[in-house]
Design an enzyme around this catalytic site. Structure first.
Site, mmCIF file in Angstrom:
data_model
loop_
_atom_site.group_PDB
_atom_site.id
_atom_site.type_symbol
_atom_site.label_atom_id
_atom_site.label_comp_id
_atom_site.label_asym_id
_atom_site.label_seq_id
_atom_site.Cartn_x
_atom_site.Cartn_y
_atom_site.Cartn_z
ATOM 1 C CD1 TRP A 1 -1.958 -2.433 1.833
ATOM 2 C CD2 TRP A 1 -2.881 -1.413 0.196
ATOM 3 N NE1 TRP A 1 -2.761 -3.239 1.506
ATOM 4 C CE2 TRP A 1 -3.563 -2.729 0.549
ATOM 5 C CE3 TRP A 1 -3.374 -0.467 -0.928
ATOM 6 C CZ2 TRP A 1 -4.730 -3.096 -0.363
ATOM 7 C CZ3 TRP A 1 -4.319 -1.050 -1.610
ATOM 8 C CH2 TRP A 1 -4.893 -2.450 -1.484
ATOM 9 C CG ASP B 1 -3.304 3.816 4.391
ATOM 10 O OD1 ASP B 1 -4.513 3.664 5.142
ATOM 11 O OD2 ASP B 1 -3.195 3.057 3.335
ATOM 12 C CE LYS C 1 -8.117 -3.512 5.431
ATOM 13 N NZ LYS C 1 -8.075 -4.516 4.478
#
Length: 362
Positions: free
Chosen positions: A103, A173, A197
């Site tokens: 990511w 993030d 999540k």
């Protein structure tokens, strides 16, 4: 009677059972409106109360200071990879990235399409087994911001402490570990997280941004891509993902009922320690991917001695109701994602299965 499974999916992931039950109970008639929350106008007072309560709970649980704005956006973290440089990476400035996984790579790639972006530190040469060190002497005071990924779902690594970036805004993030533990929001210029999540279902992205960054952001970009647009409209510039925000509110209330971020952190540590102890006590039958000091409390990644053994493990696990244990193709092996809503009982059941499987195949 519902089917019993243990959900270890990496995302979308497990939701708290009480939250799902509440949604089920209110699905057809929310707040005595005679309608589902999905049918309400986002301009109505009934929905407005949900929207504001979600912001209030997030502020309370993360202890967000007054000089930050909370935005509810769409497009996931992936859109933020582009929106951040569009808004905050100005000409003559550089964005610095700490590379700790896939990511991070995607975030860097998008920033490079917008402006000058460089790698500050990386652990790619060891297949992202650890969180890379950040040398403060290499931080340039002229940088627009420094970007990190706080938890790496694919590789199972997590920042235990955050780097001191001095006067350069730190952007994180936190899609896969937000609200899994207490954090000092004031250390960050911006935090963003896809909800799927720890915060709720997919569909809403939470952005927490310092107001001075917001006020100085680039306004020469398309209207809907400006943070200022959404801040001025209280995240109601266009129709927001109302059901996802309703679910976010319910998850936040559940977190509060668990003792807030501190209570959740204790539960997460217990779950993680249980599974890491199983790996460490297996005499090499199971091998963790992450180095000990970088181990994630959200994603426990491990491999077995052979591909054949891994296939047998995953097959037998599936038969016993364990869902989502396959590792990402870049690491292989197995991954147990143990986000906030995954109960201790699921981890205890997985530990018992791992011990049983080892005894059978060692």
């Amino acid at each position: 009677m519902s089917k019993q499974v243990f959900n270890f999916n990496a995302g979308p992931s497990a939701l708290p059972k009480p939250v799902l039950e509440k949604a089920q109970e209110e699905l057809l008639n929310f707040g005595d409106s005679g309608m589902s929350v999905m049918e309400l106008s986002h301009r109505s007072k009934t929905y407005e109360a949900v929207h504001q309560e979600a912001k209030s709970l997030l502020t309370e649980l993360l202890e967000i200071p007054d000089n930050y704005e909370i935005l509810f956006l769409q497009g996931g973290a992936s859109l933020q990879f582009s929106m951040i440089p569009m808004n905050l990476l100005k000409e003559g400035k550089t964005a610095s990235f700490v590379m700790s996984g896939s990511w991070s790579e995607k975030a860097l790639k998008e920033a490079q399409l917008v402006g000058e972006a460089k790698i500050l530190s990386s652990s790619k040469d060891e297949n992202y087994r650890s969180i890379p060190e950040v040398n403060s002497s290499e931080i340039n005071a002229n940088d627009a911001y420094i970007h990190i990924t706080s938890n790496n779902t694919i590789f199972g690594t997590q920042w235990s402490t955050y780097p001191d970036t001095k006067d350069v805004p730190l952007i994180a993030d936190m899609s896969s570990d937000i609200l899994s533990r207490p954090i000092d929001v004031s250390k960050f210029g911006m935090i963003y997280a896809g909800a799927q999540k720890n915060l709720g279902p997919s569909g809403v992205t939470v952005v927490i941004i310092r107001k001075d960054l917001l006020e100085s952001a680039n306004d020469q970009i398309p209207t809907i891509l400006r943070y200022q647009t959404h801040a001025k409209a209280d995240s109601l510039y266009h129709t927001p993902p109302t059901f996802a925000i309703y679910m976010l509110r319910n998850v936040l209330q559940w977190v509060k009922d668990q003792g807030g971020a501190s209570g959740i952190a204790q539960a997460n540590a217990k779950k993680a320690q249980l599974l890491y102890a199983t790996i460490d006590e297996s005499n090499g039958f199971y091998t963790g991917h992450a180095t000990n000091e970088s181990r994630s409390h959200m994603n426990v990644t491990f491999t077995l001695k052979s591909e054949e053994l891994t296939k047998s493990f995953l097959s037998e696990a599936a038969e016993k109701g364990f869902v989502g244990l396959g590792g990402h193709r870049s690491v292989g092996g197995c991954r147990a994602s143990i986000y906030n809503a995954v109960p201790l009982e699921a981890c205890e059941a997985l530990r018992a299965f791992m011990v049983e499987f080892q005894n059978k195949h060692a």
